[in-house]
Design an enzyme around this catalytic site. Structure first.
Site, PDB file in Angstrom:
ATOM      1  CG  HIS A 158      -2.041  -0.945   1.155  1.00 26.61           C
ATOM      2  ND1 HIS A 158      -1.926  -2.250   1.563  1.00 26.61           N
ATOM      3  CD2 HIS A 158      -3.312  -0.805   0.699  1.00 26.61           C
ATOM      4  CE1 HIS A 158      -3.077  -2.877   1.363  1.00 26.61           C
ATOM      5  NE2 HIS A 158      -3.933  -2.032   0.838  1.00 26.61           N
ATOM      6  CE  LYS A 162      -3.766  -0.516   4.887  1.00 26.29           C
ATOM      7  NZ  LYS A 162      -5.045   0.116   5.308  1.00 26.29           N
TER       8      LYS A 162
HETATM    9  N1  LIG Z   1     -12.617  -1.206   3.119  1.00 28.10           N
HETATM   10  C1  LIG Z   1     -12.061  -0.713   1.996  1.00 28.10           C
HETATM   11  O1  LIG Z   1     -12.411  -1.099   0.866  1.00 28.10           O
HETATM   12  C2  LIG Z   1     -11.034   0.377   2.141  1.00 28.10           C
HETATM   13  C3  LIG Z   1     -10.466   0.976   1.013  1.00 28.10           C
HETATM   14  C4  LIG Z   1      -9.601   2.060   1.198  1.00 28.10           C
HETATM   15  C5  LIG Z   1      -9.303   2.490   2.478  1.00 28.10           C
HETATM   16  N2  LIG Z   1      -9.860   1.860   3.543  1.00 28.10           N
HETATM   17  C6  LIG Z   1      -9.640   2.328   4.901  1.00 28.10           C
HETATM   18  O2  LIG Z   1     -10.360   3.546   5.068  1.00 28.10           O
HETATM   19  C7  LIG Z   1      -9.705   4.336   6.056  1.00 28.10           C
HETATM   20  C8  LIG Z   1      -9.425   5.703   5.487  1.00 28.10           C
HETATM   21  O3  LIG Z   1      -8.498   5.605   4.426  1.00 28.10           O
HETATM   22  P1  LIG Z   1      -7.985   6.906   3.631  1.00 28.10           P
HETATM   23  O4  LIG Z   1      -6.885   6.465   2.757  1.00 28.10           O
HETATM   24  O5  LIG Z   1      -9.166   7.617   3.032  1.00 28.10           O
HETATM   25  O6  LIG Z   1      -7.402   7.754   4.852  1.00 28.10           O
HETATM   26  P2  LIG Z   1      -7.241   9.332   4.993  1.00 28.10           P
HETATM   27  O7  LIG Z   1      -6.328   9.553   6.140  1.00 28.10           O
HETATM   28  O8  LIG Z   1      -6.924   9.937   3.666  1.00 28.10           O
HETATM   29  O9  LIG Z   1      -8.731   9.819   5.375  1.00 28.10           O
HETATM   30  C9  LIG Z   1      -9.314   9.645   6.642  1.00 28.10           C
HETATM   31  C10 LIG Z   1     -10.159  10.885   6.898  1.00 28.10           C
HETATM   32  O10 LIG Z   1     -10.920  10.674   8.092  1.00 28.10           O
HETATM   33  C11 LIG Z   1     -10.954  11.910   8.773  1.00 28.10           C
HETATM   34  N3  LIG Z   1     -11.292  11.705  10.181  1.00 28.10           N
HETATM   35  C12 LIG Z   1     -10.543  11.145  11.159  1.00 28.10           C
HETATM   36  N4  LIG Z   1     -11.197  11.206  12.343  1.00 28.10           N
HETATM   37  C13 LIG Z   1     -12.390  11.803  12.094  1.00 28.10           C
HETATM   38  C14 LIG Z   1     -13.504  12.174  12.910  1.00 28.10           C
HETATM   39  N5  LIG Z   1     -13.523  11.927  14.228  1.00 28.10           N
HETATM   40  N6  LIG Z   1     -14.556  12.771  12.312  1.00 28.10           N
HETATM   41  C15 LIG Z   1     -14.560  13.028  10.992  1.00 28.10           C
HETATM   42  N7  LIG Z   1     -13.528  12.711  10.153  1.00 28.10           N
HETATM   43  C16 LIG Z   1     -12.459  12.110  10.711  1.00 28.10           C
HETATM   44  C17 LIG Z   1      -9.554  12.500   8.589  1.00 28.10           C
HETATM   45  O11 LIG Z   1      -9.514  13.891   8.850  1.00 28.10           O
HETATM   46  C18 LIG Z   1      -9.301  12.157   7.120  1.00 28.10           C
HETATM   47  O12 LIG Z   1      -9.753  13.168   6.251  1.00 28.10           O
HETATM   48  C19 LIG Z   1      -8.470   3.542   6.474  1.00 28.10           C
HETATM   49  O13 LIG Z   1      -8.775   2.790   7.625  1.00 28.10           O
HETATM   50  C20 LIG Z   1      -8.236   2.634   5.284  1.00 28.10           C
HETATM   51  O14 LIG Z   1      -7.517   1.477   5.603  1.00 28.10           O
HETATM   52  C21 LIG Z   1     -10.696   0.820   3.398  1.00 28.10           C
HETATM   53  O1  LIG Z   2      -5.554   2.624   1.243  1.00 33.28           O
HETATM   54  C1  LIG Z   2      -5.890   1.875   2.177  1.00 33.28           C
HETATM   55  O2  LIG Z   2      -5.667   2.166   3.370  1.00 33.28           O
HETATM   56  C2  LIG Z   2      -6.596   0.617   1.886  1.00 33.28           C
HETATM   57  N1  LIG Z   2      -7.088  -0.037   2.883  1.00 33.28           N
HETATM   58  C3  LIG Z   2      -7.821  -1.258   2.820  1.00 33.28           C
HETATM   59  C4  LIG Z   2      -7.082  -2.346   3.580  1.00 33.28           C
HETATM   60  O3  LIG Z   2      -6.572  -2.082   4.684  1.00 33.28           O
HETATM   61  O4  LIG Z   2      -7.043  -3.473   3.091  1.00 33.28           O
HETATM   62  C5  LIG Z   2      -8.208  -1.656   1.418  1.00 33.28           C
HETATM   63  C6  LIG Z   2      -7.173  -1.299   0.397  1.00 33.28           C
HETATM   64  C7  LIG Z   2      -6.773   0.178   0.485  1.00 33.28           C
END
Ligand SMILES: NC(=O)c1ccc[n+]([C@@H]2O[C@H](COP(=O)([O-])OP(=O)(O)OC[C@H]3O[C@@H](n4cnc5c(N)ncnc54)[C@H](O)[C@@H]3O)[C@@H](O)[C@H]2O)c1
Ligand SMILES: O=C(O)C1=N[C@H](C(=O)O)CCC1
Length: 269
Positions: A158, A162
Protein backbone atom coordinates in the site's frame (compact mmCIF):
# COMPACT_ATOMS: atom_id res chain seq x y z
CA UNK A 1 -38.05 16.88 -5.46
CA UNK A 2 -35.80 13.79 -5.61
CA UNK A 3 -36.35 10.79 -3.34
CA UNK A 4 -33.05 9.05 -3.91
CA UNK A 5 -31.48 7.67 -0.69
CA UNK A 6 -29.44 10.39 1.01
CA UNK A 7 -25.84 9.52 1.88
CA UNK A 8 -23.45 11.18 4.33
CA UNK A 9 -19.70 10.74 3.83
CA UNK A 10 -17.52 10.89 6.94
CA UNK A 11 -13.82 11.63 6.60
CA UNK A 12 -14.87 13.65 3.56
CA UNK A 13 -11.48 15.20 2.77
CA UNK A 14 -9.58 11.89 2.94
CA UNK A 15 -8.38 9.81 -0.01
CA UNK A 16 -11.51 7.67 0.19
CA UNK A 17 -13.79 10.53 1.25
CA UNK A 18 -13.06 12.47 -1.94
CA UNK A 19 -13.54 9.37 -4.09
CA UNK A 20 -16.86 8.65 -2.34
CA UNK A 21 -18.10 12.21 -2.90
CA UNK A 22 -17.33 11.94 -6.64
CA UNK A 23 -18.91 8.47 -6.87
CA UNK A 24 -22.15 9.52 -5.13
CA UNK A 25 -22.48 12.77 -7.07
CA UNK A 26 -22.05 10.90 -10.37
CA UNK A 27 -24.53 8.19 -9.37
CA UNK A 28 -28.19 8.28 -10.37
CA UNK A 29 -29.05 5.91 -7.48
CA UNK A 30 -28.23 8.14 -4.48
CA UNK A 31 -27.70 11.74 -3.45
CA UNK A 32 -24.99 13.32 -1.30
CA UNK A 33 -26.72 15.02 1.64
CA UNK A 34 -23.87 15.57 4.10
CA UNK A 35 -20.12 15.51 4.64
CA UNK A 36 -18.42 15.21 8.02
CA UNK A 37 -14.84 16.04 8.93
CA UNK A 38 -13.05 16.20 12.27
CA UNK A 39 -13.32 19.36 14.38
CA UNK A 40 -10.73 21.97 13.41
CA UNK A 41 -10.34 20.68 9.84
CA UNK A 42 -10.08 23.47 7.29
CA UNK A 43 -12.97 22.03 5.22
CA UNK A 44 -15.49 22.74 8.03
CA UNK A 45 -18.00 25.34 6.84
CA UNK A 46 -16.86 25.08 3.21
CA UNK A 47 -18.78 23.70 0.23
CA UNK A 48 -17.14 20.31 -0.41
CA UNK A 49 -17.15 20.73 -4.21
CA UNK A 50 -15.25 24.00 -3.91
CA UNK A 51 -12.95 22.49 -1.26
CA UNK A 52 -12.03 19.77 -3.79
CA UNK A 53 -11.21 22.45 -6.37
CA UNK A 54 -14.30 21.91 -8.53
CA UNK A 55 -17.84 23.25 -8.87
CA UNK A 56 -20.00 23.86 -5.80
CA UNK A 57 -22.04 20.80 -4.73
CA UNK A 58 -24.31 22.62 -2.28
CA UNK A 59 -23.11 20.41 0.59
CA UNK A 60 -21.20 22.08 3.42
CA UNK A 61 -18.69 20.08 5.46
CA UNK A 62 -19.61 19.89 9.14
CA UNK A 63 -18.01 18.59 12.33
CA UNK A 64 -21.48 17.78 13.73
CA UNK A 65 -22.33 14.21 12.62
CA UNK A 66 -25.77 14.25 14.30
CA UNK A 67 -26.87 17.24 12.26
CA UNK A 68 -25.69 15.58 9.01
CA UNK A 69 -27.12 12.14 9.88
CA UNK A 70 -30.59 13.66 10.47
CA UNK A 71 -30.91 14.26 6.69
CA UNK A 72 -29.67 10.82 5.56
CA UNK A 73 -30.59 7.18 5.00
CA UNK A 74 -26.97 5.92 5.07
CA UNK A 75 -23.50 6.94 6.18
CA UNK A 76 -20.36 5.76 4.41
CA UNK A 77 -17.45 5.83 6.80
CA UNK A 78 -13.79 5.43 5.85
CA UNK A 79 -12.09 7.20 8.76
CA UNK A 80 -10.28 5.80 11.83
CA UNK A 81 -11.32 3.21 14.46
CA UNK A 82 -12.26 5.60 17.31
CA UNK A 83 -14.25 7.82 14.95
CA UNK A 84 -16.04 4.82 13.47
CA UNK A 85 -17.17 3.68 16.93
CA UNK A 86 -18.64 7.13 17.61
CA UNK A 87 -20.39 7.16 14.21
CA UNK A 88 -21.81 3.65 14.85
CA UNK A 89 -23.63 4.86 17.97
CA UNK A 90 -25.00 7.94 16.20
CA UNK A 91 -25.98 6.02 13.04
CA UNK A 92 -27.84 3.48 15.16
CA UNK A 93 -29.73 6.27 16.97
CA UNK A 94 -30.76 7.69 13.59
CA UNK A 95 -31.46 4.16 12.21
CA UNK A 96 -29.09 4.73 9.27
CA UNK A 97 -27.29 2.05 7.29
CA UNK A 98 -23.66 2.36 8.40
CA UNK A 99 -21.13 1.22 5.81
CA UNK A 100 -17.75 0.82 7.50
CA UNK A 101 -14.61 0.70 5.37
CA UNK A 102 -12.31 1.73 8.22
CA UNK A 103 -9.56 -0.82 8.89
CA UNK A 104 -7.19 -1.33 11.81
CA UNK A 105 -9.98 -1.92 14.35
CA UNK A 106 -9.02 -4.11 17.31
CA UNK A 107 -11.11 -7.16 18.30
CA UNK A 108 -12.45 -5.12 21.24
CA UNK A 109 -13.46 -2.28 18.93
CA UNK A 110 -15.18 -4.71 16.55
CA UNK A 111 -17.09 -6.26 19.47
CA UNK A 112 -18.15 -2.76 20.54
CA UNK A 113 -20.19 -2.46 17.30
CA UNK A 114 -22.67 -5.10 18.51
CA UNK A 115 -25.05 -2.76 20.42
CA UNK A 116 -25.36 -0.48 17.36
CA UNK A 117 -26.10 -3.47 15.12
CA UNK A 118 -29.12 -4.31 17.25
CA UNK A 119 -30.79 -1.13 15.96
CA UNK A 120 -29.34 -0.55 12.50
CA UNK A 121 -27.72 -2.26 9.53
CA UNK A 122 -23.93 -2.28 9.61
CA UNK A 123 -21.99 -3.42 6.55
CA UNK A 124 -18.28 -3.72 7.37
CA UNK A 125 -15.48 -5.04 5.17
CA UNK A 126 -11.74 -4.51 5.01
CA UNK A 127 -12.14 -4.29 1.26
CA UNK A 128 -15.30 -3.27 -0.62
CA UNK A 129 -14.17 -4.33 -4.12
CA UNK A 130 -15.82 -7.15 -6.02
CA UNK A 131 -12.39 -8.52 -6.99
CA UNK A 132 -11.06 -8.92 -3.46
CA UNK A 133 -14.28 -10.43 -2.16
CA UNK A 134 -14.15 -12.99 -4.98
CA UNK A 135 -10.50 -13.61 -4.10
CA UNK A 136 -11.46 -14.47 -0.51
CA UNK A 137 -13.76 -17.21 -1.87
CA UNK A 138 -11.00 -18.55 -4.12
CA UNK A 139 -8.52 -18.44 -1.24
CA UNK A 140 -10.86 -20.46 1.00
CA UNK A 141 -11.33 -23.08 -1.75
CA UNK A 142 -7.63 -23.41 -2.58
CA UNK A 143 -6.67 -23.61 1.12
CA UNK A 144 -9.27 -26.34 1.64
CA UNK A 145 -7.98 -28.31 -1.36
CA UNK A 146 -4.29 -28.25 -0.36
CA UNK A 147 -2.63 -29.98 2.57
CA UNK A 148 -0.25 -28.40 5.11
CA UNK A 149 2.70 -29.16 2.83
CA UNK A 150 1.69 -25.84 1.20
CA UNK A 151 2.83 -22.84 3.26
CA UNK A 152 0.40 -19.92 3.05
CA UNK A 153 1.83 -16.39 2.94
CA UNK A 154 -0.10 -13.16 2.39
CA UNK A 155 1.86 -10.26 0.93
CA UNK A 156 0.30 -6.81 0.70
CA UNK A 157 1.50 -3.45 -0.63
CA UNK A 158 0.00 0.00 0.00
CA UNK A 159 0.85 3.71 -0.26
CA UNK A 160 3.21 5.42 2.18
CA UNK A 161 0.38 7.06 4.18
CA UNK A 162 -1.31 3.87 5.34
CA UNK A 163 -1.26 3.64 9.14
CA UNK A 164 -2.34 0.03 9.84
CA UNK A 165 -0.73 -3.34 9.06
CA UNK A 166 -1.52 -5.97 8.05
CA UNK A 167 -4.14 -4.38 5.83
CA UNK A 168 -7.80 -5.15 6.41
CA UNK A 169 -7.78 -7.03 3.12
CA UNK A 170 -4.79 -9.16 4.14
CA UNK A 171 -6.65 -10.10 7.33
CA UNK A 172 -9.79 -11.00 5.31
CA UNK A 173 -7.65 -13.22 3.07
CA UNK A 174 -5.95 -14.73 6.12
CA UNK A 175 -9.35 -15.49 7.70
CA UNK A 176 -10.48 -17.12 4.44
CA UNK A 177 -7.33 -19.26 4.24
CA UNK A 178 -7.69 -20.28 7.90
CA UNK A 179 -11.36 -21.18 7.38
CA UNK A 180 -10.41 -23.29 4.35
CA UNK A 181 -7.84 -25.10 6.49
CA UNK A 182 -10.31 -25.48 9.36
CA UNK A 183 -8.11 -23.57 11.81
CA UNK A 184 -8.42 -20.37 13.85
CA UNK A 185 -6.36 -17.55 12.31
CA UNK A 186 -5.36 -16.19 15.73
CA UNK A 187 -3.66 -19.53 16.49
CA UNK A 188 -1.56 -19.66 13.30
CA UNK A 189 -0.90 -16.05 12.23
CA UNK A 190 2.75 -14.94 11.89
CA UNK A 191 2.62 -11.14 11.79
CA UNK A 192 5.95 -9.37 11.45
CA UNK A 193 9.07 -11.54 11.40
CA UNK A 194 12.37 -9.98 12.45
CA UNK A 195 15.69 -11.32 13.71
CA UNK A 196 16.36 -15.01 14.48
CA UNK A 197 12.79 -16.17 14.02
CA UNK A 198 13.52 -19.89 13.72
CA UNK A 199 12.29 -21.97 10.82
CA UNK A 200 8.80 -21.47 9.50
CA UNK A 201 6.19 -23.35 11.53
CA UNK A 202 4.13 -25.84 9.56
CA UNK A 203 0.53 -24.74 9.18
CA UNK A 204 1.19 -21.09 9.99
CA UNK A 205 -0.14 -18.25 7.84
CA UNK A 206 2.41 -15.46 7.35
CA UNK A 207 1.80 -11.77 6.65
CA UNK A 208 4.19 -9.29 5.01
CA UNK A 209 3.47 -5.60 4.46
CA UNK A 210 5.13 -3.26 1.94
CA UNK A 211 4.56 0.52 2.20
CA UNK A 212 5.61 2.94 -0.52
CA UNK A 213 4.66 5.77 -2.86
CA UNK A 214 1.09 5.87 -4.12
CA UNK A 215 0.32 2.13 -4.34
CA UNK A 216 -3.49 1.86 -4.11
CA UNK A 217 -3.60 -1.73 -2.84
CA UNK A 218 -2.05 -5.04 -3.95
CA UNK A 219 -2.50 -8.47 -2.38
CA UNK A 220 -0.92 -11.84 -3.12
CA UNK A 221 -1.93 -15.10 -1.47
CA UNK A 222 1.00 -17.45 -1.92
CA UNK A 223 0.71 -21.21 -1.50
CA UNK A 224 4.29 -22.50 -1.55
CA UNK A 225 5.36 -26.15 -1.45
CA UNK A 226 8.43 -28.11 -2.53
CA UNK A 227 8.68 -27.81 -6.33
CA UNK A 228 5.62 -25.62 -6.98
CA UNK A 229 3.82 -22.43 -6.01
CA UNK A 230 0.35 -21.02 -6.57
CA UNK A 231 -0.19 -17.26 -6.37
CA UNK A 232 -3.64 -15.64 -6.20
CA UNK A 233 -3.37 -11.90 -6.82
CA UNK A 234 -5.54 -8.80 -6.71
CA UNK A 235 -4.29 -5.39 -7.83
CA UNK A 236 -6.37 -2.25 -7.27
CA UNK A 237 -5.30 0.65 -9.48
CA UNK A 238 -8.18 3.02 -8.67
CA UNK A 239 -9.95 3.74 -5.33
CA UNK A 240 -13.21 3.90 -7.31
CA UNK A 241 -13.54 0.12 -6.85
CA UNK A 242 -13.83 0.60 -3.07
CA UNK A 243 -16.17 3.60 -3.36
CA UNK A 244 -18.53 1.87 -5.80
CA UNK A 245 -18.66 -1.18 -3.54
CA UNK A 246 -19.44 1.01 -0.52
CA UNK A 247 -22.26 2.80 -2.37
CA UNK A 248 -23.71 -0.55 -3.45
CA UNK A 249 -23.61 -1.64 0.21
CA UNK A 250 -25.38 1.54 1.38
CA UNK A 251 -28.22 0.96 -1.09
CA UNK A 252 -28.39 -2.82 -0.47
CA UNK A 253 -28.79 -2.20 3.26
CA UNK A 254 -31.88 0.00 2.91
CA UNK A 255 -34.40 -2.84 3.25
CA UNK A 256 -32.40 -5.20 5.48
CA UNK A 257 -33.05 -6.06 9.12
CA UNK A 258 -30.67 -4.62 11.73
CA UNK A 259 -27.50 -6.66 12.09
CA UNK A 260 -23.90 -6.96 10.94
CA UNK A 261 -23.20 -7.82 7.31
CA UNK A 262 -20.20 -7.91 5.00
CA UNK A 263 -19.58 -7.56 1.26
CA UNK A 264 -20.07 -11.28 0.70
CA UNK A 265 -23.69 -10.70 1.81
CA UNK A 266 -24.02 -7.57 -0.34
CA UNK A 267 -22.56 -9.16 -3.47
CA UNK A 268 -24.33 -12.49 -2.93
CA UNK A 269 -21.06 -14.41 -3.32
N1 LIG B 1 -12.62 -1.21 3.12
C1 LIG B 1 -12.06 -0.71 2.00
O1 LIG B 1 -12.41 -1.10 0.87
C2 LIG B 1 -11.03 0.38 2.14
C3 LIG B 1 -10.47 0.98 1.01
C4 LIG B 1 -9.60 2.06 1.20
C5 LIG B 1 -9.30 2.49 2.48
N2 LIG B 1 -9.86 1.86 3.54
C6 LIG B 1 -9.64 2.33 4.90
O2 LIG B 1 -10.36 3.55 5.07
C7 LIG B 1 -9.71 4.34 6.06
C8 LIG B 1 -9.42 5.70 5.49
O3 LIG B 1 -8.50 5.60 4.43
P1 LIG B 1 -7.99 6.91 3.63
O4 LIG B 1 -6.88 6.47 2.76
O5 LIG B 1 -9.17 7.62 3.03
O6 LIG B 1 -7.40 7.75 4.85
P2 LIG B 1 -7.24 9.33 4.99
O7 LIG B 1 -6.33 9.55 6.14
O8 LIG B 1 -6.92 9.94 3.67
O9 LIG B 1 -8.73 9.82 5.38
C9 LIG B 1 -9.31 9.65 6.64
C10 LIG B 1 -10.16 10.88 6.90
O10 LIG B 1 -10.92 10.67 8.09
C11 LIG B 1 -10.95 11.91 8.77
N3 LIG B 1 -11.29 11.70 10.18
C12 LIG B 1 -10.54 11.15 11.16
N4 LIG B 1 -11.20 11.21 12.34
C13 LIG B 1 -12.39 11.80 12.09
C14 LIG B 1 -13.50 12.17 12.91
N5 LIG B 1 -13.52 11.93 14.23
N6 LIG B 1 -14.56 12.77 12.31
C15 LIG B 1 -14.56 13.03 10.99
N7 LIG B 1 -13.53 12.71 10.15
C16 LIG B 1 -12.46 12.11 10.71
C17 LIG B 1 -9.55 12.50 8.59
O11 LIG B 1 -9.51 13.89 8.85
C18 LIG B 1 -9.30 12.16 7.12
O12 LIG B 1 -9.75 13.17 6.25
C19 LIG B 1 -8.47 3.54 6.47
O13 LIG B 1 -8.77 2.79 7.62
C20 LIG B 1 -8.24 2.63 5.28
O14 LIG B 1 -7.52 1.48 5.60
C21 LIG B 1 -10.70 0.82 3.40
O1 LIG C 1 -5.55 2.62 1.24
C1 LIG C 1 -5.89 1.88 2.18
O2 LIG C 1 -5.67 2.17 3.37
C2 LIG C 1 -6.60 0.62 1.89
N1 LIG C 1 -7.09 -0.04 2.88
C3 LIG C 1 -7.82 -1.26 2.82
C4 LIG C 1 -7.08 -2.35 3.58
O3 LIG C 1 -6.57 -2.08 4.68
O4 LIG C 1 -7.04 -3.47 3.09
C5 LIG C 1 -8.21 -1.66 1.42
C6 LIG C 1 -7.17 -1.30 0.40
C7 LIG C 1 -6.77 0.18 0.49
Amino acid sequence: MTHLPGIVVTGASGRMGRMLIRTIVESDRAQLVGCVERPGHDWIGQDVGLAMGGAALDVTATDDPLEAFARAQAVIDFTAPEATLEFATLAAQARLVHVIGTTGMSETQIEALAPAARHAVIVRAGNMSLGVNLLTQLTRKVAAALDREFDIEIIEAHHRHKVDAPSGTALMLGEAAAEGRGVNLADVADRGRDGITGARKEGHIGFSAIRGGDIVGEHDVLFAARGERIVLRHVATDRGVFARGALTAALWGQDKAPGQYDMIDVLGL
